[in-house]
Design a protein around this motif. Structure first.
Motif, PDB file in Angstrom:
ATOM      1  N   GLY A 141      -2.296  -0.740  -0.946  1.00 36.96           N
ATOM      2  CA  GLY A 141      -2.934   0.557  -0.776  1.00 36.96           C
ATOM      3  C   GLY A 141      -3.457   0.774   0.632  1.00 36.96           C
ATOM      4  N   LEU A 142      -4.069  -0.252   1.203  1.00 35.42           N
ATOM      5  CA  LEU A 142      -4.609  -0.136   2.565  1.00 35.42           C
ATOM      6  C   LEU A 142      -3.498   0.087   3.589  1.00 35.42           C
ATOM      7  CD1 LEU A 142      -7.256  -3.012   2.535  1.00 35.42           C
ATOM      8  CD2 LEU A 142      -7.694  -0.550   2.356  1.00 35.42           C
ATOM      9  N   ALA A 143      -2.447  -0.719   3.486  1.00 34.12           N
ATOM     10  CA  ALA A 143      -1.343  -0.615   4.433  1.00 34.12           C
ATOM     11  C   ALA A 143      -0.601   0.709   4.271  1.00 34.12           C
ATOM     12  CB  ALA A 143      -0.382  -1.792   4.264  1.00 34.12           C
ATOM     13  N   ALA A 144      -0.408   1.110   3.022  1.00 35.14           N
ATOM     14  CA  ALA A 144       0.288   2.373   2.764  1.00 35.14           C
ATOM     15  C   ALA A 144      -0.531   3.555   3.266  1.00 35.14           C
ATOM     16  CB  ALA A 144       0.568   2.518   1.272  1.00 35.14           C
ATOM     17  N   ASP A 145      -1.834   3.492   3.071  1.00 33.02           N
ATOM     18  CA  ASP A 145      -2.705   4.570   3.544  1.00 33.02           C
ATOM     19  C   ASP A 145      -2.669   4.651   5.068  1.00 33.02           C
ATOM     20  OD1 ASP A 145      -4.587   6.675   3.146  1.00 33.02           O
ATOM     21  OD2 ASP A 145      -6.226   5.306   3.621  1.00 33.02           O
ATOM     22  N   ALA A 146      -2.781   3.495   5.714  1.00 30.55           N
ATOM     23  CA  ALA A 146      -2.771   3.469   7.177  1.00 30.55           C
ATOM     24  C   ALA A 146      -1.420   3.899   7.738  1.00 30.55           C
ATOM     25  CB  ALA A 146      -3.123   2.070   7.673  1.00 30.55           C
ATOM     26  N   GLY A 147      -0.350   3.523   7.029  1.00 24.64           N
ATOM     27  CA  GLY A 147       0.999   3.857   7.485  1.00 24.64           C
ATOM     28  C   GLY A 147       1.527   5.170   6.941  1.00 24.64           C
ATOM     29  N   GLN A 148       0.681   5.886   6.183  1.00 17.85           N
ATOM     30  CA  GLN A 148       1.024   7.189   5.606  1.00 17.85           C
ATOM     31  C   GLN A 148       2.262   7.122   4.716  1.00 17.85           C
ATOM     32  OE1 GLN A 148       1.135   9.729   9.146  1.00 17.85           O
ATOM     33  NE2 GLN A 148      -1.005  10.275   8.802  1.00 17.85           N
ATOM     34  N   ASP A 149       2.339   6.030   3.942  1.00 22.30           N
ATOM     35  CA  ASP A 149       3.415   5.862   2.971  1.00 22.30           C
ATOM     36  C   ASP A 149       2.857   6.282   1.610  1.00 22.30           C
ATOM     37  OD1 ASP A 149       5.265   4.928   1.092  1.00 22.30           O
ATOM     38  OD2 ASP A 149       5.774   3.147   2.244  1.00 22.30           O
ATOM     39  N   ARG A 150       3.025   7.542   1.262  1.00 22.17           N
ATOM     40  CA  ARG A 150       2.398   8.079   0.061  1.00 22.17           C
ATOM     41  C   ARG A 150       2.953   7.451  -1.226  1.00 22.17           C
ATOM     42  NH1 ARG A 150      -1.635   8.526   2.236  1.00 22.17           N
ATOM     43  NH2 ARG A 150      -2.449   9.295   0.264  1.00 22.17           N
ATOM     44  N   THR A 151       4.242   7.128  -1.228  1.00 22.17           N
ATOM     45  CA  THR A 151       4.844   6.537  -2.419  1.00 22.17           C
ATOM     46  C   THR A 151       4.237   5.167  -2.709  1.00 22.17           C
ATOM     47  OG1 THR A 151       6.928   7.708  -2.039  1.00 22.17           O
ATOM     48  CG2 THR A 151       7.002   5.789  -3.493  1.00 22.17           C
ATOM     49  N   ALA A 152       4.133   4.346  -1.672  1.00 19.80           N
ATOM     50  CA  ALA A 152       3.556   3.013  -1.841  1.00 19.80           C
ATOM     51  C   ALA A 152       2.075   3.109  -2.201  1.00 19.80           C
ATOM     52  CB  ALA A 152       3.738   2.191  -0.564  1.00 19.80           C
TER      53      ALA A 152
END
Length: 199
Positions: free
Chosen positions: A82-93
């Motif tokens: 969740g942290l990495a996806a949020d920072a990387g703007q990966d909404r699916t992840a």
């Protein structure tokens, strides 16, 4: 597993690059013995990649870590996802991490409660900053009780971001000051973290 323990210690000592190298070396040694590394190694490397701002790699590894048989490792991997996806703007992840936490069966450990609150806070930050602030503060309080200073600092910074979005700049400044204090405590307690504080 000595390699795992060393990688955790390196993360605790704020040396994520060294942790990545240790995990990779351990994976290679396991492959030479005809073994596959445990999903727990995915968690450690994912956390290290996240700290190195290598978000796509962190997302992939954290997804693998969520396959760990031990729920504590799987849940921690979901947090890193969740942290990495949020920072990387990966909404699916990010949605995958949020769905995981929303589906967790009670009872939840304090760490799981805190991680769930933080991911939920990030999910509603844009649409409901007041709620996000409450959830982030809840996460910070739970982590304070466990002396998880790095996680507490991140949650307090998130609460500050939420308060700032709500227009309460004084409260935001207070959260950010407390986040800095938590980060300072983390620096003083370096080398004492375990798998529950890898992020």
């Amino acid at each position: 597993e000595a390699g795992y323990d060393l990688a955790v210690a390196q993360l605790a000592g704020d040396d994520p690059a060294a942790a990545v190298k240790t995990v990779q070396t351990t994976r290679q040694a396991a492959a030479l013995r005809g073994q596959t590394a445990q999903p727990e190694f995915d968690l450690i490397e994912a956390a290290a990649r996240y700290r190195l701002w290598q978000y796509p790699q962190a997302v992939t590894l954290a997804s693998g870590g969520m396959n760990a048989a031990d729920r504590a490792y799987a849940a921690r991997s979901a947090l890193v996802l969740g942290l990495a996806a949020d920072a990387g703007q990966d909404r699916t992840a990010f949605q995958k991490a949020l769905t995981y936490f929303n589906a967790l069966k009670p009872p939840l450990s304090r760490t799981e409660q805190a991680d769930k609150a933080e991911i939920q806070a990030r999910a509603v930050l844009a649409s409901s900053p007041v709620q996000a602030e409450q959830l982030a503060e809840q996460a910070a309080t739970l982590r304070r009780d466990e002396a998880s200073y790095r996680d507490m600092a991140r949650a307090r910074a998130l609460a500050g971001q939420a308060a700032d979005r709500s227009g309460d700049h004084q409260k935001a400044a207070s959260f950010w000051a407390r986040a800095a204090q938590s980060a300072s405590m983390q620096a003083k307690s370096a080398n004492t973290a375990d798998a529950a504080t890898v992020t």
